[in-house]
Design an enzyme around this catalytic site. Structure first.
Site, PDB file in Angstrom:
ATOM      1  N   LYS A   1       0.858  -1.183   0.000  1.00 16.48           N
ATOM      2  CA  LYS A   1       0.000   0.000   0.000  1.00 16.48           C
ATOM      3  C   LYS A   1       0.889   1.225   0.000  1.00 16.48           C
ATOM      4  CE  LYS A   1      -3.583   2.385   2.576  1.00 16.48           C
ATOM      5  NZ  LYS A   1      -4.598   2.273   3.614  1.00 16.48           N
TER       6      LYS A   1
ATOM      7  N   LYS B   1      -2.130  -1.513  -3.938  1.00 22.95           N
ATOM      8  CA  LYS B   1      -3.010  -0.343  -3.897  1.00 22.95           C
ATOM      9  C   LYS B   1      -2.185   0.931  -3.964  1.00 22.95           C
ATOM     10  CE  LYS B   1      -5.941   1.943  -0.631  1.00 22.95           C
ATOM     11  NZ  LYS B   1      -6.372   2.049   0.717  1.00 22.95           N
TER      12      LYS B   1
ATOM     13  N   TYR C   1     -14.801   1.239  -7.192  1.00 24.33           N
ATOM     14  CA  TYR C   1     -16.052   1.973  -6.948  1.00 24.33           C
ATOM     15  C   TYR C   1     -16.960   1.921  -8.168  1.00 24.33           C
ATOM     16  CZ  TYR C   1     -13.472   3.596  -2.902  1.00 24.33           C
ATOM     17  OH  TYR C   1     -12.756   3.628  -1.738  1.00 24.33           O
TER      18      TYR C   1
END
Ligand code: PBG
Length: 329
Positions: free
Chosen positions: A201, A254, A319
Site C-alpha cells: 500500500k 493499492k 467503486y
C-alpha cells in the site's frame, strides 16, 4: 533478386482482429463481475450523504447499504468492502469505537449477513476512521508506534469476525500485523475468517477523495513512515512475501493503475491470490474527465479494469463495480 523483407513474410497479426467473434476467441484476459469487489461507505444518518469528490458515490444508511449489496449480488458481484463514516465525537486516540460490537460497522456487517448470507463481507482493519489523530496506527509523542498498534488491530479484527466478516483487511501497513491478526483470530475461534492483506500500500495522493468520504485525513503529518514510497517496486515484493508468510490469504496492491508493474511483480512472486484496489482518486479522475466530455466513462472503466486484470490481479476492488458488472455481465 533482393533479400526477403519483413513485408514478404506471410504473417498478418491483424487476421486475429478481423471480427468480434475472432477477437473474443483470442482474448487473453477476461473481466467478469465475479472478479469485482465493491467498496461501500456507511453512515449512521438516515439519509445517504453524497461524497463531493466522488460523484455518484454516497455514504449509505444501513437499509440502503443492504439494498445496494442486493443489486450488486444480482449482477454477479460476490463481495463488498465496508468503510464506516464515524461520528467525530466517537473518535479517540485509541480508536475505541473500532471494537464496539454495537457500532456502525458491526451493525452493517450483521445486517448484510442476515439479508445476504452468501455475500462476501470484507472489513478494513486500521485505526484511521476511528482515530482522533486520523492515522492508521497509535500516535505516541507524535510518532506512529508500530507495536502499540498491533493489539488494537487484533481486537478490531476479532470484533469484525464476531460480527460476521468473511475477510478482514488490514490496511494499516504496520509491520507484523498479519501474523498478529492471524494469531488473534485463531485464538478467538475464527480460524475460518480470511485475511485480505493490503500488502503493498503506497503513500498515495490518490486516497484524497476517500479521506473526504470518511473525514479521516491525518490531523498532523502524513503516512509516509508506514505506507510505501511510490518509487519502490522491489520493496512491494518483500512486503507481500512477508504477508504471505504471516498467513495472508490474499495480497493486495493499492492503488492499481499507477502500479501495474507492482501488481505484475507481486503476482509473479506469490502463490496466493492477488487483489488490486482501484482507489477513490482513480474513480474521481474517470468521473471528472467523463463529466467534462473529454473521454468516455464506460470505455475508461472497462479499459482500466481489464488492464489491472492483465497485469495480474485476480480480483479488483473498484467503486465502478456496479457499472462494470452491468457492462460485462
Ligand atoms: C484506511 C484506508 C484508506 C483507503 C483504504 N483504507 C485510506 C488511507 O490509507 O489513507 C483508501 C481507499 C481509497 O482511496 O479508495 N487505512
Amino acid at each position: 533478386m533482393s533479400e526477403p523483407t519483413l513485408y514478404d513474410l506471410p504473417i498478418r497479426p491483424r487476421r486475429n482482429r478481423r471480427s468480434a467473434g475472432i477477437r473474443a476467441l483470442v482474448r487473453e484476459t477476461r473481466l467478469s463481475p465475479e472478479q469485482l469487489i465493491a467498496p461501500l461507505f456507511v453512515t449512521h444518518l438516515d439519509k445517504p450523504v453524497s461524497v463531493a469528490s466522488m460523484p455518484g458515490i454516497a455514504r449509505l444508511p444501513i437499509p440502503e447499504l443492504v439494498a445496494r449489496a442486493r443489486s450488486l449480488t444480482a449482477l454477479g458481484v460476490p463481495a463488498v468492502a465496508l468503510f464506516p463514516a464515524i461520528e467525530p465525537e466517537l473518535k479517540d486516540e485509541h480508536a475505541s469505537e473500532a471494537t464496539n460490537d454495537g457500532g456502525l460497522l458491526m451493525r452493517a456487517v450483521r445486517a448484510l449477513k442476515a439479508a445476504l448470507p452468501e455475500l462476501v463481507v470484507i472489513t478494513d482493519v486500521a485505526m484511521d476512521p476511528y482515530s482522533s489523530d486520523g492515522h492508521d496506527g497509535r500516535v505516541i509523542d507524535g510518532r506512529i508506534d508500530n507495536d502499540a498498534t498491533l493489539p488494537i488491530l487484533e481486537r478490531m479484527a476479532v470484533a469484525q469476525a464476531r460480527a460476521g466478516a468473511d475477510w478482514v483487511a488490514p490496511s494499516d501497513m504496520m509491520d507484523g500485523r498479519v501474523g498478529a491478526i492471524r494469531g488473534a483470530l485463531d485464538d478467538a475461534g475464527f480460524a475460518d475468517v480470511g485475511i485480505l492483506a493490503y500488502a503493498a500500500k503506497y503513500a498515495s495522493a490518490f486516497y484524497g477523495p476517500f479521506r473526504d468520504a470518511l473525514d479521516s485525513a491525518p490531523r498532523a503529518g502524513d503516512k509516509k513512515t508506514y505506507q510505501m514510497d511510490p518509487a519502490n517496486g522491489r520493496e512491494a515484493v518483500r512486503e507481500a512475501a512477508l504477508d504471505e508468510l504471516e498467513g495472508a490469504d490474499v495480497a493486495m496492491v493499492k492503488p492499481a493503475l499507477p502500479y501495474l508493474d507492482v501488481i505484475a511483480k507481486v503476482r509473479e512472486a506469490l502463490s496466493i491470490p492477488v487483489a488490486a484496489y482501484q482507489v477513490s482518486g482513480e474513480y474521481a479522475m474517470i468521473e471528472a474527465v467523463a463529466a467534462n466530455g473529454w473521454m468516455g466513462r464506460d470505455a475508461l472503466i472497462l479499459e482500466t479494469l481489464v488492464s489491472i486484470r492483465r497485469a495480474g490481479a485476480d480480483m479488483v476492488l473498484t467503486y465502478h463495480a456496479q457499472r462494470a458488472a452491468e457492462l460485462v455481465g
